[in-house]
Design a protein around this motif. Structure first.
Motif, short mmCIF file in Angstrom:
data_model
loop_
_atom_site.label_atom_id
_atom_site.label_comp_id
_atom_site.label_asym_id
_atom_site.label_seq_id
_atom_site.Cartn_x
_atom_site.Cartn_y
_atom_site.Cartn_z
N ARG A 140 0.84 -1.26 -0.23
CA ARG A 140 0.01 0.02 0.03
C ARG A 140 0.90 1.21 -0.11
O ARG A 140 1.81 1.14 0.81
N GLU A 141 0.67 2.20 -0.83
CA GLU A 141 1.30 3.52 -0.83
C GLU A 141 0.43 4.51 -0.80
O GLU A 141 -0.62 4.64 -1.23
N VAL A 142 1.04 5.90 -0.21
CA VAL A 142 0.12 7.04 -0.06
C VAL A 142 0.61 8.06 -1.23
O VAL A 142 2.06 8.05 -1.28
N THR A 149 -4.51 6.73 -0.59
CA THR A 149 -4.01 5.62 -0.32
C THR A 149 -4.29 4.45 -1.40
O THR A 149 -5.58 4.30 -1.45
N ASP A 151 -3.79 0.49 -3.14
CA ASP A 151 -3.43 -1.17 -3.00
C ASP A 151 -2.78 -1.17 -4.31
O ASP A 151 -3.22 -0.71 -5.28
#
Length: 411
Positions: A140-142, A149, A151
């Protein structure tokens, strides 16, 4: 390179205002367009390219290609290899008579139509270890400054037992996809009839080359292997990459310390954002020099690197098992009939008129007819025509119908 425009502008301003402290809006006077050089020689059996262009005043504008130049490469023995002009400022070697060799040292020579002579620093091709493995995992990255956010898949590379202290990576993505509203029928205006499309492409392939900078330095005394170096994050809801099958070809390059510093500066410039004064000015790094004017800055770098590659395929089933959210096409599909289009007091529109409006003069593709009651295929029972945007009805609009030679269908 994606960062070329920003970098060229930055170099112009960094040279003029390298001690900037207070806020300042520069007025560039006496602007001089600079020669930009992009070149790479590897040990791969392929033609090598050098691109010449001229910098422009405006950030992110298209640079002007330099044509009519003479380019050649020499090695430490004095052997000379000419590059042929291929158009748009690109010059290429002939793969049948020149291939880079590990251990050899190469120099690029450029003669431009304006009478200038340029030469690169000698660059030795260093050996590179093979890529040990490529792997991925759900992560998961912001993004968007913490506002979103996502996935997706994060792809990593392992390279064990590396004897070179500096490495660079690039990658090429290829993925198989299918459009959501496949064109199924053709319409014939002469008799207002439909025939099923006999030949169409169920699947197509897209590809993309990395534009980010991926580099790594290994200090003496540290373990020489590279473990879990992150390369690419694929947000599963942002593209159709993971809907059918995905493949990535990772390229690993050996680079010198000087070239590492060049790419490190490029990476910092790219990460500084649109505000070129967000960080302190970076040093101007280049290995290209004007023999007639030592003060001229020549943005770019003549790269000489051994290269190794490794490919990974990821099947749809493997992606499904990760439980990632699925990408949804933002395709617009409409159903129309003559009664759906107001025509004032004029004669009632015909099916031919609808087809003309949307497929001939409009930007839509006929997908299929709809009959009412359903299944009763008769002109009198024609209820609607279904239209979709071209990129949603024909995969060849955004992809390639030819299956790549390397492709392996896993599902």
């Amino acid at each position: 390179l994606r960062i070329r425009g920003r970098w060229i502008l930055f170099m112009m301003l960094a040279l003029l205002f390298c001690t900037c402290i207070d806020d300042y809006t520069p007025q560039i006077k006496g602007y001089k367009s600079l020669l930009v050089v992009e070149g790479l020689v590897t040990d791969e059996n392929t033609p090598y390219s050098v691109r010449l262009s001229r910098s422009t005043r405006v950030q992110d504008s298209i640079s002007k290609p330099v044509t009519g130049a003479r380019l050649y490469i020499t090695d430490e023995t004095g052997a000379e290899t000419s590059l042929a002009e291929c158009g748009n400022g690109v010059y290429k070697t002939d793969s049948t008579n020149f291939r880079g060799t590990v251990g050899k040292t190469y120099v690029l020579h450029i003669s431009t139509p304006d009478g200038n002579e340029y030469v690169s620093d000698p660059a030795t091709m260093r050996p590179v270890e093979k890529i040990d493995s490529i792997f991925y995992r759900k992560e998961r990255e912001v993004t968007d400054n913490g506002k979103e956010t996502l996935d997706g898949l994060k792809i990593y590379v392992n390279s064990k037992g590396n004897n070179n202290n500096y490495l660079r990576w690039g990658y090429e993505e290829t993925w198989k996809f299918k459009v959501p509203s496949q064109k199924q029928f053709d319409y014939h205006e002469e008799d207002s009839s439909f025939t099923q499309v006999k030949s169409f492409h169920d699947f197509c392939w897209k590809n993309n080359k990395s534009s980010e900078v991926f580099i790594k330095s290994v200090n003496p005394g540290q373990p020489s292997g590279i473990e879990g170096e992150p390369l690419n994050f694929i947000a599963s809801t942002k593209s159709d990459r993971l809907l059918v099958e995905y493949s990535i070809l990772v390229k690993q390059y050996s680079i010198s310390q000087d070239e590492y510093q060049f790419w490190d500066a490029m990476k910092k410039i790219n990460n500084s954002g649109d505000d070129i004064f967000a960080s302190q000015p970076f040093p101007v790094i280049s290995n290209i020099h004007n023999l007639k004017d030592a003060t001229e800055i020549v943005p770019g770098y003549f790269q000489v690197s051994a290269m190794t590659t490794k490919r990974l395929f990821i099947s749809y089933n493997s992606i499904c098992n990760l439980g990632l959210p699925v990408y949804n096409y933002t395709c617009k599909v409409i159903e129309m009939s003559p009664r759906d289009v107001p025509n004032g007091r004029g004669p009632a529109l015909t099916w031919n008129d609808i087809y003309e409006i949307y497929c001939v003069t409009g930007k839509w593709v006929l997908v299929r007819p709809v009959y009412q009651p359903e299944g009763v295929i008769n002109k009198k029972n024609l209820s609607k025509m279904v239209f979709a945007q071209p990129e949603c009805a024909k995969c060849e609009v955004t992809g390639n119908t030819v299956k790549p030679d390397f492709w392996i269908d896993l599902n």
